[in-house]
Design a protein around this motif. Structure first.
Motif, PDB file in Angstrom:
ATOM      1  N   THR A   1      19.554 -35.978 -14.490  1.00  0.00           N
ATOM      2  CA  THR A   1      19.504 -36.038 -15.949  1.00  0.00           C
ATOM      3  C   THR A   1      19.308 -34.641 -16.532  1.00  0.00           C
ATOM      4  O   THR A   1      19.967 -34.263 -17.508  1.00  0.00           O
ATOM      5  CB  THR A   1      18.369 -36.978 -16.407  1.00  0.00           C
ATOM      6  OG1 THR A   1      18.615 -38.268 -15.857  1.00  0.00           O
ATOM      7  CG2 THR A   1      18.286 -37.074 -17.921  1.00  0.00           C
TER       8      THR A   1
ATOM      9  N   ARG B   1      18.163 -42.214 -20.456  1.00  0.00           N
ATOM     10  CA  ARG B   1      17.225 -42.224 -19.332  1.00  0.00           C
ATOM     11  C   ARG B   1      16.926 -43.606 -18.779  1.00  0.00           C
ATOM     12  O   ARG B   1      16.434 -43.733 -17.670  1.00  0.00           O
ATOM     13  CB  ARG B   1      15.898 -41.610 -19.764  1.00  0.00           C
ATOM     14  CG  ARG B   1      15.979 -40.170 -20.132  1.00  0.00           C
ATOM     15  CD  ARG B   1      14.618 -39.587 -20.415  1.00  0.00           C
ATOM     16  NE  ARG B   1      14.748 -38.141 -20.527  1.00  0.00           N
ATOM     17  CZ  ARG B   1      15.158 -37.507 -21.606  1.00  0.00           C
ATOM     18  NH1 ARG B   1      15.490 -38.194 -22.665  1.00  0.00           N
ATOM     19  NH2 ARG B   1      15.255 -36.190 -21.623  1.00  0.00           N
TER      20      ARG B   1
ATOM     21  N   GLU C   1      11.291 -34.672 -15.695  1.00  0.00           N
ATOM     22  CA  GLU C   1      12.623 -35.273 -15.751  1.00  0.00           C
ATOM     23  C   GLU C   1      13.191 -35.312 -14.350  1.00  0.00           C
ATOM     24  O   GLU C   1      12.769 -34.535 -13.487  1.00  0.00           O
ATOM     25  CB  GLU C   1      13.532 -34.433 -16.659  1.00  0.00           C
ATOM     26  CG  GLU C   1      14.896 -35.037 -16.941  1.00  0.00           C
ATOM     27  CD  GLU C   1      14.797 -36.410 -17.569  1.00  0.00           C
ATOM     28  OE1 GLU C   1      14.846 -37.406 -16.814  1.00  0.00           O
ATOM     29  OE2 GLU C   1      14.642 -36.491 -18.806  1.00  0.00           O
TER      30      GLU C   1
ATOM     31  N   GLY D   1      13.141 -43.894 -16.890  1.00  0.00           N
ATOM     32  CA  GLY D   1      13.618 -42.552 -16.551  1.00  0.00           C
ATOM     33  C   GLY D   1      14.438 -42.503 -15.283  1.00  0.00           C
ATOM     34  O   GLY D   1      14.711 -41.436 -14.757  1.00  0.00           O
ATOM     35  N   ASN D   2      14.854 -43.657 -14.770  1.00  0.00           N
ATOM     36  CA  ASN D   2      15.598 -43.694 -13.510  1.00  0.00           C
ATOM     37  C   ASN D   2      17.065 -44.092 -13.670  1.00  0.00           C
ATOM     38  O   ASN D   2      17.695 -44.528 -12.707  1.00  0.00           O
ATOM     39  CB  ASN D   2      14.899 -44.648 -12.533  1.00  0.00           C
ATOM     40  CG  ASN D   2      13.624 -44.052 -11.973  1.00  0.00           C
ATOM     41  OD1 ASN D   2      13.659 -43.014 -11.315  1.00  0.00           O
ATOM     42  ND2 ASN D   2      12.487 -44.658 -12.274  1.00  0.00           N
TER      43      ASN D   2
END
Lengths: 425, 425
Positions: free
Chosen positions: A193, A232, A189, A236-237
């Motif tokens: 976040t 996310r 991760e 995930g960015n």
């Protein structure tokens, strides 16, 4: 990956019931059925399995409104544990949390420095073993390991890390290597976040379900929690507020855009400017720091000088805080949240400047200020929130495997539909 | 409110089953159970009720993998309808959609101009009746009315509208007045969010579950859809990208912040600048437009001049498009989405400038560009997307009353738990 998965092997209904119990703290079977929409029979079957596995315990009976008293259930917090690791340039921070997400151990160790990634992975596995042994937790109670590092996350070779200040780590298969050496499943991760998840699970957000955590460490980022779940984005960015525009005609940033908040006002920019002012170099004793001193420690030295009364240091931080206040307002305007949590070591170091600056900006010009205020608060665990969040990630993966997926997406992903079906009795 | 509610009166399970059928298009009872996690018995009971109410129809049988063939179900699209109204300074646009969200009628009428809000409400009710009668829909099949207008939404006096270009409407109780006169339940939404919902329901987003719709009408905003549901934020004001910062030292905006994208580059700013350039005034024939001509029509005149080859008009729009491209990139960086839909009448008018400018910016400097591209496309129904979305809102309120609430929030809101429980047989 060679690591043995020690997951709870929960299916849809089991996760939903576990999460209902976690969210409630204490709840009856009837309450679970009401909250989840599952039938009483399904709830009874699932709860029986959870009791047999010692994941849930009965803690007494509640008076009922007519009818027989209801048995109350709680998570058994010591049934399982998760490990969180925050790998940053300046430090490696570890946290172990129990099944309820409460931290039971923390450890801060030096950053990776110039050591090779392979050696650092071996050291991390050793330090994890040491920490887990020191608090007497059996290894078969560990669900897994959450690992966070500065973004951007890359999907080029699986999900590996390519943080800007740790170029030697680019394309190093950190997740599989650490899983192999530590013999635990690993989830990756990004730092902001994870910090947001950590704040949520540790109760730092006062039960606010949707909020953003602004993260000021080496860089500036944001973690977004919507309805109790990390948002996310596609890769995930999400939350890259540090790389939104503060000045359309500003200098080019390493990310390729112009005038980014991070380039103009992030800790690296602050440290860079500090070296061009001899008064700050002296007041913060920057010339006494070794060549390999991380940005976060140099930034903390400037913050200390400001707290001690050095005006040039204070003015430098105030200039940065003006930008960070506007970045915070952009996040608030786009997400219309009621709460921003400030976390990360650099906010902790210079909270005397950043907290009032961000509060003042939002009070004066947050777009929906006539409707509601934005509560800005410094994290109670700004240094360790990412590691706690990394561990919470592992727990959350057990509890809510499907919450981020809509029905429409489930319908379309038919090969996986069986995973989401009701637990077979 | 005096209007009779014609809602489906669905409880938790019914909404979940309806939404599963809508999302799938065609699905069996077994498929619904797999997708929703409900038991087969619950699904059978709910489907029976939906068939009896003619909301769902059986359309044949599918080959099964062993076992008996499964009966396939679909929504009955003509069972219910919803009306969407987009009240903007420049025009009032109406759409009627069927239960599946497909538009069955559209109508564009002049904007409110200087008429009193009370008179405009009477006109809107008349125009709605005319439209509904013209396509032969019985009034008892209308679920309700979605009403959208430029933000900001205000919660000061309930949920009333206070759009910046329609000051006389400030604090006018639009929702209750229109509900009274039209005798339909009314839901309010802001334009960008409604446009995003309209894009999603009309299939314009190619089944992408999470995306942002950038809306350029009189102002600049963004509608955010996450996992198939509109993200609205605390007070319905999420997506205010027009009021994030393009230049920290820029001029003060009406919203109270400095250097906002909308103030520097929105249609009103473009029109304002155009009047200071006599070449553009002539090329776009701005001097022939009446005093009450809305901003969007003046902007469209400049866009037409640019399409006809007028260089000053083109350069003015290109300057705006550079800002809007950076704003689009901020949205993409913060939300890490794979798709941006450009919608609203001003994007439609000047798509030759804005579409390539936004694509170029994102291709060059979107933060996670090494992981995935951001697909930028012009809406196929940029003028009517908000009205279609407004109608879809009414449908969505029937289908997914609980999706935006997490389990934890449900546990806490115990007075409402009964609403979320399984449908009683």
């Amino acid at each position: 990956m060679a690591a043995t998965a020690r997951t709870l092997n929960t299916t849809g209904s089991t996760s939903v019931v576990l999460d209902a119990i976690r969210a409630a703290g204490t709840i009856s079977r009837v309450g679970i059925a009401q909250v989840t929409g599952l039938t009483g029979a399904t709830v009874s079957t699932v709860v029986r399995k959870l009791l047999d596995a010692h994941l849930v315990i009965e803690i007494g009976r509640a008076e009922s409104t007519g009818g027989k008293p209801r048995v109350l259930l709680e998570l058994n917090p010591t049934a399982r544990y998760a490990v969180g690791v925050h790998l940053d340039h300046g430090a490696i921070t570890y946290a172990v949390t129990n099944l309820a997400g409460a931290p039971v151990a923390r450890l801060a160790r030096p950053g990776p420095g110039n050591a090779s990634p392979a050696d650092v992975v071996i050291r991390m596995a050793d330090e994890i073993n040491m920490l887990v042994e020191s608090i007497g937790i059996a290894r078969d109670k560990l669900l897994g390991l959450g690992l966070v590092s500065p973004g951007p996350l890359s999907s080029r070779a699986g999900m590996h890390l390519t943080p800007p200040f740790m170029r030697s780590w680019e394309d190093f298969p950190l997740d599989t290597q650490l899983a192999d050496v530590a013999q635990l499943p690993v989830l990756l991760e990004n730092d902001a976040t994870a910090a947001a998840i950590g704040e949520y699970w540790s109760g730092g957000t006062q039960r606010e379900e949707s909020f953003a955590a602004l993260y000021l460490g080496t860089g500036l980022g944001a973690g977004i929690v919507i309805n109790g779940t990390a948002y996310r984005g596609t890769s995930g960015n999400a939350g890259e507020i540090g790389h939104t525009c503060a000045n359309i005609d500003g200098p080019e940033c390493w990310c390729g855009a112009r005038g980014c908040f991070e380039a103009l006002a992030g800790p690296a920019a602050v440290v860079n400017e500090a070296y061009s002012d001899p008064r700050i170099v002296t007041a913060a004793a920057l010339d006494t720091l070794g060549d390999h001193t991380p940005i976060t420690q140099r930034f903390a030295a400037i913050a200390r000088a400001s707290r001690m009364g050095d005006t040039p240091s204070r003015q430098l931080l105030e200039r940065s805080a003006r930008y960070v206040g506007v970045a915070a307002q952009s996040v608030a305007n786009l997400l219309d949240v009621r709460m921003l949590v400030l976390t990360g070591s650099s906010f902790a170091a210079a909270s005397h400047i950043y907290v009032p600056a961000i509060r003042d900006t939002l009070a004066a010009s947050f777009f929906a200020r006539d409707n509601h205020a934005v509560h800005v608060q410094l994290s109670q665990s700004a240094e360790t929130a990412p590691a706690i969040g990394a561990a919470a990630l592992v727990l959350q993966a057990q509890f809510v495997p499907e919450r981020s997926t809509s029905l429409a997406a489930k319908v379309r992903s038919s090969p996986h539909v069986s995973e989401l079906s009701t637990l077979s009795p």
